[in-house]
Write a protein that holds these residues in place. Structure first.
Motif, PDB file in Angstrom:
ATOM      1  N   ILE A  36       0.837  -1.206   0.000  1.00  0.00           N
ATOM      2  CA  ILE A  36       0.000   0.000   0.000  1.00  0.00           C
ATOM      3  C   ILE A  36       0.870   1.253   0.000  1.00  0.00           C
ATOM      4  CG2 ILE A  36      -1.677   1.341   1.324  1.00  0.00           C
ATOM      5  CD1 ILE A  36      -2.816  -1.346   2.296  1.00  0.00           C
ATOM      6  N   LYS A  37       0.527   2.155  -0.892  1.00  0.00           N
ATOM      7  CA  LYS A  37       1.224   3.439  -1.012  1.00  0.00           C
ATOM      8  C   LYS A  37       0.190   4.551  -1.073  1.00  0.00           C
ATOM      9  CE  LYS A  37       5.450   1.816  -2.369  1.00  0.00           C
ATOM     10  NZ  LYS A  37       5.871   0.915  -1.384  1.00  0.00           N
ATOM     11  N   ILE A  38       0.458   5.629  -0.350  1.00  0.00           N
ATOM     12  CA  ILE A  38      -0.372   6.824  -0.462  1.00  0.00           C
ATOM     13  C   ILE A  38       0.122   7.555  -1.710  1.00  0.00           C
ATOM     14  CG2 ILE A  38      -1.014   9.029   0.583  1.00  0.00           C
ATOM     15  CD1 ILE A  38      -2.143   6.688   2.137  1.00  0.00           C
ATOM     16  N   ASN A  39      -0.743   7.698  -2.678  1.00  0.00           N
ATOM     17  CA  ASN A  39      -0.378   8.292  -3.957  1.00  0.00           C
ATOM     18  C   ASN A  39      -0.482   9.814  -3.945  1.00  0.00           C
ATOM     19  OD1 ASN A  39       0.298   8.243  -6.717  1.00  0.00           O
ATOM     20  ND2 ASN A  39      -1.844   8.284  -7.296  1.00  0.00           N
ATOM     21  N   ARG A  40      -1.543  10.326  -3.319  1.00  0.00           N
ATOM     22  CA  ARG A  40      -1.760  11.767  -3.355  1.00  0.00           C
ATOM     23  C   ARG A  40      -2.598  12.203  -2.160  1.00  0.00           C
ATOM     24  NH1 ARG A  40      -4.577  13.998  -8.612  1.00  0.00           N
ATOM     25  NH2 ARG A  40      -3.650  12.032  -9.196  1.00  0.00           N
ATOM     26  N   VAL A  41      -2.237  13.347  -1.597  1.00  0.00           N
ATOM     27  CA  VAL A  41      -3.013  13.981  -0.538  1.00  0.00           C
ATOM     28  C   VAL A  41      -3.264  15.419  -0.985  1.00  0.00           C
ATOM     29  CG1 VAL A  41      -3.051  14.709   1.873  1.00  0.00           C
ATOM     30  CG2 VAL A  41      -1.953  12.558   1.255  1.00  0.00           C
ATOM     31  N   GLU A  42      -4.529  15.768  -1.112  1.00  0.00           N
ATOM     32  CA  GLU A  42      -4.883  17.112  -1.547  1.00  0.00           C
ATOM     33  C   GLU A  42      -5.779  17.766  -0.497  1.00  0.00           C
ATOM     34  OE1 GLU A  42      -5.245  17.123  -6.278  1.00  0.00           O
ATOM     35  OE2 GLU A  42      -6.619  15.705  -5.306  1.00  0.00           O
ATOM     36  N   GLU A  43      -5.467  19.000  -0.175  1.00  0.00           N
ATOM     37  CA  GLU A  43      -6.272  19.777   0.758  1.00  0.00           C
ATOM     38  C   GLU A  43      -6.885  20.952   0.015  1.00  0.00           C
ATOM     39  OE1 GLU A  43      -4.101  21.066   4.200  1.00  0.00           O
ATOM     40  OE2 GLU A  43      -3.015  19.170   4.297  1.00  0.00           O
ATOM     41  N   PHE A  44      -8.154  21.190   0.264  1.00  0.00           N
ATOM     42  CA  PHE A  44      -8.867  22.290  -0.362  1.00  0.00           C
ATOM     43  C   PHE A  44      -9.511  23.131   0.738  1.00  0.00           C
ATOM     44  CE2 PHE A  44      -8.979  18.582  -3.091  1.00  0.00           C
ATOM     45  CZ  PHE A  44      -8.496  19.070  -4.292  1.00  0.00           C
ATOM     46  N   PRO A  45      -8.951  24.300   1.047  1.00  0.00           N
ATOM     47  CA  PRO A  45      -9.547  25.132   2.093  1.00  0.00           C
ATOM     48  C   PRO A  45     -10.838  25.788   1.615  1.00  0.00           C
ATOM     49  CG  PRO A  45      -7.705  26.268   1.074  1.00  0.00           C
ATOM     50  CD  PRO A  45      -7.754  24.894   0.462  1.00  0.00           C
ATOM     51  N   PHE A  46     -11.697  26.085   2.558  1.00  0.00           N
ATOM     52  CA  PHE A  46     -12.900  26.858   2.282  1.00  0.00           C
ATOM     53  C   PHE A  46     -12.595  28.289   2.699  1.00  0.00           C
ATOM     54  CE2 PHE A  46     -14.515  22.582   2.517  1.00  0.00           C
ATOM     55  CZ  PHE A  46     -15.498  22.553   1.550  1.00  0.00           C
ATOM     56  N   ASP A  47     -12.234  29.124   1.753  1.00  0.00           N
ATOM     57  CA  ASP A  47     -11.787  30.490   2.049  1.00  0.00           C
ATOM     58  C   ASP A  47     -12.814  31.298   2.833  1.00  0.00           C
ATOM     59  OD1 ASP A  47      -9.385  30.020   0.776  1.00  0.00           O
ATOM     60  OD2 ASP A  47     -10.120  30.726  -1.164  1.00  0.00           O
ATOM     61  N   TYR A  48     -14.065  31.072   2.588  1.00  0.00           N
ATOM     62  CA  TYR A  48     -15.093  31.865   3.244  1.00  0.00           C
ATOM     63  C   TYR A  48     -15.302  31.471   4.707  1.00  0.00           C
ATOM     64  CZ  TYR A  48     -17.800  27.792   1.740  1.00  0.00           C
ATOM     65  OH  TYR A  48     -18.231  26.513   1.493  1.00  0.00           O
ATOM     66  N   LEU A  49     -14.662  30.401   5.176  1.00  0.00           N
ATOM     67  CA  LEU A  49     -14.770  30.000   6.580  1.00  0.00           C
ATOM     68  C   LEU A  49     -13.457  30.171   7.334  1.00  0.00           C
ATOM     69  CD1 LEU A  49     -17.064  26.885   6.209  1.00  0.00           C
ATOM     70  CD2 LEU A  49     -17.658  29.081   7.184  1.00  0.00           C
ATOM     71  N   LYS A  50     -12.472  30.759   6.744  1.00  0.00           N
ATOM     72  CA  LYS A  50     -11.210  31.154   7.384  1.00  0.00           C
ATOM     73  C   LYS A  50     -10.563  30.061   8.232  1.00  0.00           C
ATOM     74  CE  LYS A  50     -11.707  35.645   6.361  1.00  0.00           C
ATOM     75  NZ  LYS A  50     -11.006  36.394   5.484  1.00  0.00           N
ATOM     76  N   GLY A  51     -10.281  28.921   7.648  1.00  0.00           N
ATOM     77  CA  GLY A  51      -9.530  27.880   8.336  1.00  0.00           C
ATOM     78  C   GLY A  51     -10.309  27.010   9.301  1.00  0.00           C
ATOM     79  N   GLU A  52     -11.607  27.156   9.366  1.00  0.00           N
ATOM     80  CA  GLU A  52     -12.398  26.346  10.274  1.00  0.00           C
ATOM     81  C   GLU A  52     -12.678  24.955   9.717  1.00  0.00           C
ATOM     82  OE1 GLU A  52     -15.956  28.394  11.404  1.00  0.00           O
ATOM     83  OE2 GLU A  52     -14.868  30.254  11.683  1.00  0.00           O
ATOM     84  N   MET A  53     -12.682  24.831   8.398  1.00  0.00           N
ATOM     85  CA  MET A  53     -12.934  23.536   7.773  1.00  0.00           C
ATOM     86  C   MET A  53     -12.157  23.442   6.470  1.00  0.00           C
ATOM     87  SD  MET A  53     -16.891  24.009   6.478  1.00  0.00           S
ATOM     88  CE  MET A  53     -17.092  22.332   5.996  1.00  0.00           C
ATOM     89  N   PHE A  54     -11.950  22.203   6.023  1.00  0.00           N
ATOM     90  CA  PHE A  54     -11.274  21.987   4.752  1.00  0.00           C
ATOM     91  C   PHE A  54     -11.712  20.652   4.169  1.00  0.00           C
ATOM     92  CE2 PHE A  54      -8.669  19.709   7.677  1.00  0.00           C
ATOM     93  CZ  PHE A  54      -7.965  18.753   6.970  1.00  0.00           C
ATOM     94  N   ARG A  55     -11.510  20.535   2.876  1.00  0.00           N
ATOM     95  CA  ARG A  55     -11.825  19.293   2.161  1.00  0.00           C
ATOM     96  C   ARG A  55     -10.520  18.537   1.968  1.00  0.00           C
ATOM     97  NH1 ARG A  55     -13.469  19.247  -4.030  1.00  0.00           N
ATOM     98  NH2 ARG A  55     -13.157  17.046  -4.395  1.00  0.00           N
ATOM     99  N   LEU A  56     -10.546  17.239   2.202  1.00  0.00           N
ATOM    100  CA  LEU A  56      -9.359  16.396   2.106  1.00  0.00           C
ATOM    101  C   LEU A  56      -9.632  15.258   1.149  1.00  0.00           C
ATOM    102  CD1 LEU A  56      -6.521  15.668   3.201  1.00  0.00           C
ATOM    103  CD2 LEU A  56      -7.685  14.375   4.983  1.00  0.00           C
ATOM    104  N   LYS A  57      -8.727  15.068   0.219  1.00  0.00           N
ATOM    105  CA  LYS A  57      -8.834  13.983  -0.758  1.00  0.00           C
ATOM    106  C   LYS A  57      -7.533  13.173  -0.689  1.00  0.00           C
ATOM    107  CE  LYS A  57     -10.179  13.403  -5.560  1.00  0.00           C
ATOM    108  NZ  LYS A  57     -10.499  14.135  -6.799  1.00  0.00           N
ATOM    109  N   ILE A  58      -7.655  11.887  -0.367  1.00  0.00           N
ATOM    110  CA  ILE A  58      -6.488  11.004  -0.276  1.00  0.00           C
ATOM    111  C   ILE A  58      -6.660   9.875  -1.270  1.00  0.00           C
ATOM    112  CG2 ILE A  58      -5.174   9.427   1.198  1.00  0.00           C
ATOM    113  CD1 ILE A  58      -6.040  11.097   3.583  1.00  0.00           C
ATOM    114  N   MET A  59      -5.625   9.666  -2.074  1.00  0.00           N
ATOM    115  CA  MET A  59      -5.638   8.554  -3.032  1.00  0.00           C
ATOM    116  C   MET A  59      -4.506   7.598  -2.658  1.00  0.00           C
ATOM    117  SD  MET A  59      -6.203  10.373  -6.660  1.00  0.00           S
ATOM    118  CE  MET A  59      -7.309  11.734  -6.821  1.00  0.00           C
ATOM    119  N   ALA A  60      -4.851   6.314  -2.646  1.00  0.00           N
ATOM    120  CA  ALA A  60      -3.869   5.286  -2.299  1.00  0.00           C
ATOM    121  C   ALA A  60      -4.137   4.054  -3.153  1.00  0.00           C
ATOM    122  CB  ALA A  60      -3.966   4.931  -0.826  1.00  0.00           C
TER     123      ALA A  60
END
Length: 64
Positions: A36-60
């Motif tokens: 098993i290898k982690i291929n990609r980790v992507e973070e997508f911030p929600f600018d309108y919430l100023k760091g309170e939440m974010f979207r996370l996409k992990i591919m393995a």
């Protein structure tokens, strides 16, 4: 691909926990743990919430 509220946690803590969850899920689906290898980790911030939440996409991937 999930959205997370930070709620007294750091992004790093969430990312590490989710990597472990993805690896366990792949093992449950039949992947060999040593391949098993982690291929990609992507973070997508929600600018309108100023760091309170974010979207996370992990591919393995791993061999069956």
């Amino acid at each position: 691909d999930k959205v997370f509220w930070l709620n007294d946690r750091t992004k790093e803590e969430i990312v590490e926990r989710e990597k472990e969850r993805v690896i366990k899920e792949l093992i449950h689906k039949g992947a060999k743990p040593e391949t098993i290898k982690i291929n990609r980790v992507e973070e997508f911030p929600f600018d309108y919430l100023k760091g309170e939440m974010f979207r996370l996409k992990i591919m393995a991937f791993g061999d069956l």
